[in-house]
Design a protein around this motif. Structure first.
Motif: not given
Length: 290
Positions: A256, A260, A265
C-alpha cells in the motif's frame, strides 16, 4: 484379410494426407490461423473415419480431403489480391502493449489473461513490461515483442562530450604554460565555472539518488528466496497476490505504501503490478470504466 486391408488403408491415407499437406504449401504448416486449423482438423477427422471403417470405400475419404485442399488453395490465392478477404479469414493482429502500457480493452476482447502474457514475455526473454515498446498478438496466437531502444546513442554522446572536455582542458593547460599572467586569470575563471557546474551536477545527482532511495531502498528480498518466475506478480486484475507477498516477506501495508508513492490508494485502481529481481516495481493502472 481385415488386418491386411487395415494396413493398406493406413499406408494409403498416410500418403494422401502427406500429399495434400504438401500441395497446400508451407503456409499451412508454419502459420496456423483459424481457417488453416479448421481445414487441418477436418482432413484429420476424415482420414481417421476412412481408416476405421473398412467397409467404406477409400475414395469416399479421398474426395472430401481433395475438396478441402482445393478450397484452401483457392482462398489463399484470392487472399493474395484481396486484403478484405484475407482479414476476414485470418483476422487482425492485436496490440497488447504499447509504450510499456497494457491495452486492457484489447486483452478483454481477445480473452487474453495476464498469465498468458507473462508466459509469452518470458518466452521472448523479457522480464519487465516497462521494457516493451510494442507487444502484438498475431493471428497465429504468438506474441511478437519489440523491446525499447537502448540508450546507446546518448551514452556515445556523453563519451564524446567527456573527450571534448578533456581536450579543452589539455588545450587550456598548454596555453597557460605559454602565457603566465593571462593564463592564470583565464584558468581562474574557468575554475570557478567548473566548480559551479560540478556543484550543480552533484545537487541533481543527490536529488535523483534520494528519489530512488525513497522508492526502492526498502525493497529487499529474503536470502532464501528464489525467483521461480520473472517478474513476480503482486497484483493481478485488482487482486493482491498474498502468497507472493508472503514469499517476499512483505505484507499488504508495505504494498500500500509503494502504491501511495505513485498516487494510488485502492487495490482496484491497479490492473497489474509486478516486481523484478532488481526490486523495481511496475504498476499499470486500471483504465476500465466502472
Amino acid at each position: 484379410m481385415e488386418y491386411g486391408s487395415l494396413l493398406l488403408r493406413t499406408v494409403l491415407i498416410y500418403f494422401v494426407v502427406f500429399l495434400i499437406m504438401r500441395l497446400m504449401g508451407k503456409r499451412e504448416i508454419g502459420k496456423m490461423s483459424v481457417f488453416d486449423l479448421v481445414i487441418s482438423f477436418m482432413i484429420a477427422e476424415i482420414a481417421v473415419l476412412v481408416i476405421e471403417d473398412t467397409k467404406r470405400p477409400v475414395i469416399e475419404g479421398i474426395v472430401p480431403m481433395a475438396v478441402l485442399m482445393i478450397i484452401q488453395v483457392l482462398i489463399a490465392y484470392i487472399g493474395l489480391k484481396n486484403r478484405k478477404l484475407r482479414l476476414l479469414f485470418d483476422g487482425k493482429p492485436s496490440v497488447i502493449i504499447a509504450d510499456g502500457k497494457l491495452n486492457q480493452k484489447e486483452m478483454k476482447k481477445q480473452r487474453y489473461n495476464l498469465d498468458d502474457l507473462m508466459l509469452q514475455l518470458r518466452e521472448n526473454q523479457v522480464a519487465r513490461v516497462a521494457d516493451v515498446e510494442f507487444a502484438i498478438l498475431e493471428t497465429s496466437g504468438k506474441l511478437s515483442v519489440i523491446p525499447k531502444e537502448s540508450q546507446s546513442p546518448s551514452s556515445g554522446q556523453s563519451q564524446q562530450g567527456q573527450q571534448g572536455q578533456q581536450n579543452r582542458q589539455s588545450g587550456q593547460q598548454q596555453s597557460g604554460q605559454g602565457s603566465s599572467s593571462g593564463g592564470e586569470q583565464k584558468q581562474g575563471k574557468h575554475g570557478k565555472q567548473d566548480k559551479q557546474d560540478k556543484q550543480d551536477k552533484q545537487d541533481k545527482q543527490d536529488k535523483n539518488n534520494e528519489q530512488q532511495d525513497s522508492s526502492s531502498s526498502d525493497i529487499t528480498f529474503p536470502s532464501a528466496y528464489r525467483f521461480e518466475t520473472l517478474p513476480v506478480p503482486l497484483i493481478m486484475d485488482g487482486r493482491v497476490m498474498d502468497h507472493n507477498l508472503e514469499k517476499l516477506e512483505k505484507n499488504r501495508l508495505w504494498l500500500k505504501q509503494q502504491l501511495r508513492k505513485r498516487g494510488l490508494t485502492e487495490w482496484n485502481q491497479v490492473f497489474f503490478c509486478t516486481i523484478d529481481h532488481k526490486g523495481e516495481l511496475f504498476v499499470d493502472e486500471n483504465r476500465r470504466k466502472k
